[in-house]
Design an enzyme around this catalytic site. Structure first.
Site, PDB file in Angstrom:
ATOM      1  N   HIS A  87     -62.249  51.187  34.919  1.00  0.00           N
ATOM      2  CA  HIS A  87     -63.472  51.479  35.680  1.00  0.00           C
ATOM      3  C   HIS A  87     -63.760  52.977  35.650  1.00  0.00           C
ATOM      4  CE1 HIS A  87     -63.989  47.658  38.340  1.00  0.00           C
ATOM      5  NE2 HIS A  87     -63.680  47.364  37.090  1.00  0.00           N
ATOM      6  N   TYR A 123     -68.072  50.096  47.982  1.00  0.00           N
ATOM      7  CA  TYR A 123     -67.615  50.456  49.331  1.00  0.00           C
ATOM      8  C   TYR A 123     -68.866  50.527  50.206  1.00  0.00           C
ATOM      9  CZ  TYR A 123     -63.046  51.888  47.438  1.00  0.00           C
ATOM     10  OH  TYR A 123     -61.810  51.908  46.835  1.00  0.00           O
ATOM     11  N   PRO A 178     -56.166  51.743  53.562  1.00  0.00           N
ATOM     12  CA  PRO A 178     -56.454  51.311  52.186  1.00  0.00           C
ATOM     13  C   PRO A 178     -57.774  51.822  51.598  1.00  0.00           C
ATOM     14  CG  PRO A 178     -56.726  49.494  53.740  1.00  0.00           C
ATOM     15  CD  PRO A 178     -56.178  50.640  54.525  1.00  0.00           C
ATOM     16  N   LYS A 199     -54.997  54.113  47.832  1.00  0.00           N
ATOM     17  CA  LYS A 199     -53.975  55.098  47.463  1.00  0.00           C
ATOM     18  C   LYS A 199     -52.525  54.653  47.684  1.00  0.00           C
ATOM     19  CE  LYS A 199     -56.742  58.171  45.987  1.00  0.00           C
ATOM     20  NZ  LYS A 199     -56.912  58.117  44.537  1.00  0.00           N
ATOM     21  N   TYR A 231     -60.401  60.370  43.912  1.00  0.00           N
ATOM     22  CA  TYR A 231     -60.345  58.920  43.684  1.00  0.00           C
ATOM     23  C   TYR A 231     -59.553  58.588  42.412  1.00  0.00           C
ATOM     24  CZ  TYR A 231     -61.733  54.053  44.021  1.00  0.00           C
ATOM     25  OH  TYR A 231     -61.708  52.685  44.167  1.00  0.00           O
TER      26      TYR A 231
HETATM   27  C1  PHB Z   1     -58.350  45.830  46.464  1.00  0.00           C
HETATM   28  O1  PHB Z   1     -58.883  45.418  45.422  1.00  0.00           O
HETATM   29  O2  PHB Z   1     -57.527  45.151  47.085  1.00  0.00           O
HETATM   30  C2  PHB Z   1     -58.732  47.176  46.963  1.00  0.00           C
HETATM   31  C3  PHB Z   1     -59.530  47.989  46.185  1.00  0.00           C
HETATM   32  C4  PHB Z   1     -59.902  49.244  46.639  1.00  0.00           C
HETATM   33  C5  PHB Z   1     -59.459  49.658  47.877  1.00  0.00           C
HETATM   34  C6  PHB Z   1     -58.645  48.866  48.646  1.00  0.00           C
HETATM   35  C7  PHB Z   1     -58.275  47.606  48.199  1.00  0.00           C
HETATM   36  O3  PHB Z   1     -59.846  50.889  48.326  1.00  0.00           O
END
Ligand code: PHB
Ligand code: APR
Length: 396
Positions: free
Chosen positions: A75, A204, A296, A300, A387
């Protein structure tokens, strides 16, 4: 009592312990893994799924990247949705050409377990009453019961990779450790569904009703999260309720793109930031969730565990192969510098995107911050470089 000798005793067979074991094995350094659960239990835990470029490189160095490189999704950007619109953060452009890899922690764990089985290093699963002793001597020990037999492993070094609830951190005297903690007033409710993701990249979502995240494991497997109350129960969230709430939080243009389906996993995770300092005591070295937890938001947790392991692996290798102990003595200090940086980013992303207090002023501050960061080159650079992952510390 059965006595065994090895060079490195590893407590915990999560991604941190398994990755360290694999890297050491590749270097010909003897190691034994001791895990409390069964392999099936370890593999049943659904965790995050975004690997930083530095983690991808470490997995390749460990020689276990074949399936990740074949099936992982590269990605080069992700979206932030706010004020009913989506904004793409171009990771490649703003990080100087880097990327992240979408590949589930469970899959990585499976690959590491397979490599372990094919190696000649031993692992003890379902270990009972795991204890650490003689940590401040040259010969620390891990003791435990395995199938009714009492086993003692004499080591040169012990790696405490046994997660937040493990025995390793608790084996350090409390007057030696300082704990820093922030518990957030909400949790994440996550579902896994065999449906195509809403988009090719992660979204997000900042919404007045609370945060949401659209993620994925593959083109046919989606992972979605909703911010829920800290005391929420899974039983009170039917799949229909989940999908309805997700649709409300998404920008209007995306609502109709959600492909819903029944969940194959549904769980609630509390959200906290936590650091224990220092991460070493005598010959015990903590790594991963045993020493720190991040919220989460930003994905990270696993990556921070991997960067600890990169430092620990190199430091142990220098000590064992070259007799140089300066790097291992500085392990905690070197790791903590990066850990606090990653704590800051995870905390910042969490603050930016969640509803903390139902206060319209707080919400407008978030919108102003999102507007500022997404319309500034330096703002986007700050998001992107964090990120994709800050550089791993140098060990030499
Ligand atoms: C996930 O795919 O579980 C996931 C992805 C990004 C995040 C947290 C969890 O920031
Ligand atoms: N003895 C032996 N093993 C133990 C003990 C113990 N007393 N206590 C816990 N364990 C095991 C757990 O069963 C688990 O398999 O240690 C392992 C720790 O694994 P994780 O919790 O996965 O932690 P870590 O390997 O540091 O992985 C980092 O990244 O995505 C994040 O939090 C997520 O798990 C994740 C982490």
């Amino acid at each position: 009592m059965v006595s065994i000798k090895t060079q490195v005793g590893i407590v915990g067979a999560g991604p941190a312990g398994l990755l360290l074991g694999q890297l050491l094995t590749e270097q010909g350094i003897a190691n034994v893994i001791v895990e409390r659960q069964t392999p099936e239990h370890v593999l049943s835990r659904i965790r995050a799924g975004v690997l930083e470029k530095g983690t991808v490189d470490l997995v390749r160095e460990a020689g276990v990247a074949k399936r990740m490189d074949r099936e992982g999704l590269r990605h080069t950007g992700f979206d932030i949705a706010f004020s009913g619109k989506r904004f793409r953060v171009d990771l490649e452009k703003y990080s100087g050409g880097s990327f992240v890899m979408v590949y589930g922690q469970t899959e990585l764990t499976r690959d590491l377990m397979e490599a372990r089985e094919a190696s000649d290093m031993s692992s003890y699963y379902s270990a009972k009453d795991v204890r650490l002793r003689h940590l401040t001597t040259q010969k620390p020990e891990v003791t435990f019961d395995s199938n009714g037999e009492n086993i003692s492993i004499e080591c040169e070094y012990i790696a405490g990779c046994d997660g937040f609830h493990g025995v390793s951190r608790k084996s350090i005297p409390s007057d030696v450790i300082t704990e820093y903690e922030k518990v957030y007033p909400f949790s994440w409710l996550g579902i896994l569904t065999e449906t195509p993701p809403i988009s090719d990249e992660l979204i997000y979502v900042n919404h007045e009703r609370g945060f949401a995240l659209c993620s994925m494991r593959s083109p046919t497997l989606s992972r979605y999260y909703l911010q829920v109350d800290g005391d929420a129960c899974v039983e009170n969230w039917s799949d229909d309720h989940f999908w309805d709430e997700l649709r409300i939080r998404l920008p209007p243009g995306d609502t109709s793109n959600v492909v819903s389906g029944s969940s194959i996993e549904k769980s609630i995770a509390p959200i906290r930031s936590y650091v224990a300092e220092p991460m070493q005591y005598g010959r015990l070295f903590l790594a991963g969730d045993a020493a720190h937890i991040v919220p989460p938001t930003g994905a990270k947790g696993l990556n921070l565990a991997a960067s600890d392991i990169a430092v620990l692996f190199k430091s142990i290798t220098l000590a064992i192969k070259e007799g140089r102990t300066d790097a291992i003595q500085r392990y905690s200090e070197v790791c903590l510098k990066r850990i606090w940086q990653v704590q800051r980013f995870s905390w910042w992303m969490t603050n930016l995107l969640h509803n903390f207090d139902n206060n319209p002023f707080s919400y407008r501050m978030q919108l102003a911050e999102l507007d500022y960061f997404t319309s500034s080159e330096s703002g986007l650079t700050a998001i992107a470089e964090n990120y994709v992952g800050l550089p791993n510390p140098a060990v030499d």
